[in-house]
Design an enzyme around this catalytic site. Sequence first.
Site, mmCIF file in Angstrom:
data_model
loop_
_atom_site.group_PDB
_atom_site.id
_atom_site.type_symbol
_atom_site.label_atom_id
_atom_site.label_comp_id
_atom_site.label_asym_id
_atom_site.label_seq_id
_atom_site.Cartn_x
_atom_site.Cartn_y
_atom_site.Cartn_z
ATOM 1 C CB THR A 187 31.943 53.716 76.773
ATOM 2 O OG1 THR A 187 30.637 53.916 76.228
ATOM 3 C CG2 THR A 187 32.693 55.035 76.785
ATOM 4 C CD GLN A 246 24.752 50.872 72.602
ATOM 5 O OE1 GLN A 246 25.635 51.570 73.100
ATOM 6 N NE2 GLN A 246 24.109 49.938 73.279
ATOM 7 C CE1 TYR A 266 24.786 57.889 79.131
ATOM 8 C CE2 TYR A 266 24.530 55.557 78.663
ATOM 9 C CZ TYR A 266 25.244 56.592 79.230
ATOM 10 O OH TYR A 266 26.421 56.339 79.894
ATOM 11 N NE ARG A 298 23.220 47.147 76.088
ATOM 12 C CZ ARG A 298 24.194 47.118 77.007
ATOM 13 N NH1 ARG A 298 24.432 48.178 77.761
ATOM 14 N NH2 ARG A 298 24.924 46.055 77.181
ATOM 15 C CG ASN A 355 23.892 57.927 83.837
ATOM 16 O OD1 ASN A 355 24.801 58.485 84.441
ATOM 17 N ND2 ASN A 355 24.081 57.352 82.653
ATOM 18 N N GLY A 394 30.803 41.815 78.617
ATOM 19 C CA GLY A 394 31.500 43.085 78.570
ATOM 20 C C GLY A 394 32.940 42.997 79.027
ATOM 21 N NE ARG A 395 32.555 44.242 84.534
ATOM 22 C CZ ARG A 395 31.995 44.234 85.730
ATOM 23 N NH1 ARG A 395 32.508 44.952 86.705
ATOM 24 N NH2 ARG A 395 30.922 43.505 85.959
#
Length: 375
Positions: free
Chosen positions: A31, A105, A189, A236, A244, A327-328
């Site tokens: 994101t 995604q 989510y 995923r 969360n 990712g990063r």
Amino acid sequence: MSNQQQNDPLFQPYSMGDLILPNRVLMSPLTRARSSQPGDIPNDMNAYYYQQRASAGLIFSEATQVSPQGKGYAFTPGIHSREQIEGWKKVTGAVHMAGGRIHMQLWHVGRISHPELQPNGSQPVAPSAIKPEGAKTFISADSGMIDVPEPRALETEEMAGIVEQYRQGALNAREAGFDGVEVHAANGYLLDQFLKSGSNHRTDEYGGSLENRLRLPLMVIQAVIDVWGKDKVGVRIGPTGSFNAMYDENPIETFGTFARHLNDLGIAYLEVVEDSFQGNHANGRPEEIIDAIRNVYKGTYIANGAYTAEEARERISKNRCDLVTFGRPFIANPDLPERFRQNAPLNKWDDSTFYGGDEQGYTDYPTLKELEASV
């Protein structure tokens, strides 16, 4: 090229459906909150960002909401309007022009939202009306991180509509030129909320027993397969994730069973967020849960776990996974595979520019070639 480089586990080609991945260094869904407003529309800057990273074995797009109801953060892109489809065509065209491969995604945030982000100021929806304590979102460029409110529990008769949101999102992703899709069922989510016992306290056929908690996620995945075919669909999951405010009483049973169903469906791959996510501790014993999944899921297993290149090589060599998402490191190193190949130093990422903003911290990280040319 040395024998060591030739035998590098990260650089063995891999066949997945009709795609031949040139390496096993995959780009995680990330994101970045930089879509054009109003309308959450992908733009030329987004296309350039993804094109810069086209040397990944496979790119996963940032999480993309399948409907206005599925939106949970300001500036995140969607795949439910004509303008969004056209915007994503710029992205897929740019990636393919650079020789890359990209899956979308598909995302519905469920309860991780805010009325300010919902159509007509509605309450976010969830399996059950349980406030995710400590979960936060941002609703504008200057809102800062704010608490997520208590959601509204979905009515039984609304489930078909949720499935339809994903089906239409899958159709739109195909029109936008993607090579496949990943169903996001992790990180707290909507589909993760249905899967896990801590967030699903329903008493109808979509909650309570494990069989019932699996029902909506499996309906969604089947609908997406019906659009794309099983060889172009992945999922995923985050079996141990606490991000969360998530928790499951028996993740080995829950995700071992879910993985068996996914194996029976014949999906192309399963991406597993192993251990923690976003600094949140893992629930349970990750390696045991991974074993439970690996024992029943026989398709392509993709590991995500903030691994270094060396750790990724080791996990592939020991058959703990087939592919690894990063990712990063991919945020700060558009040419990450080449840096891993050369064992070159990595640019450091600037986490203050992860979400929202402009080119700074997005498309301005230099490649090795650009660094060499500037010396």
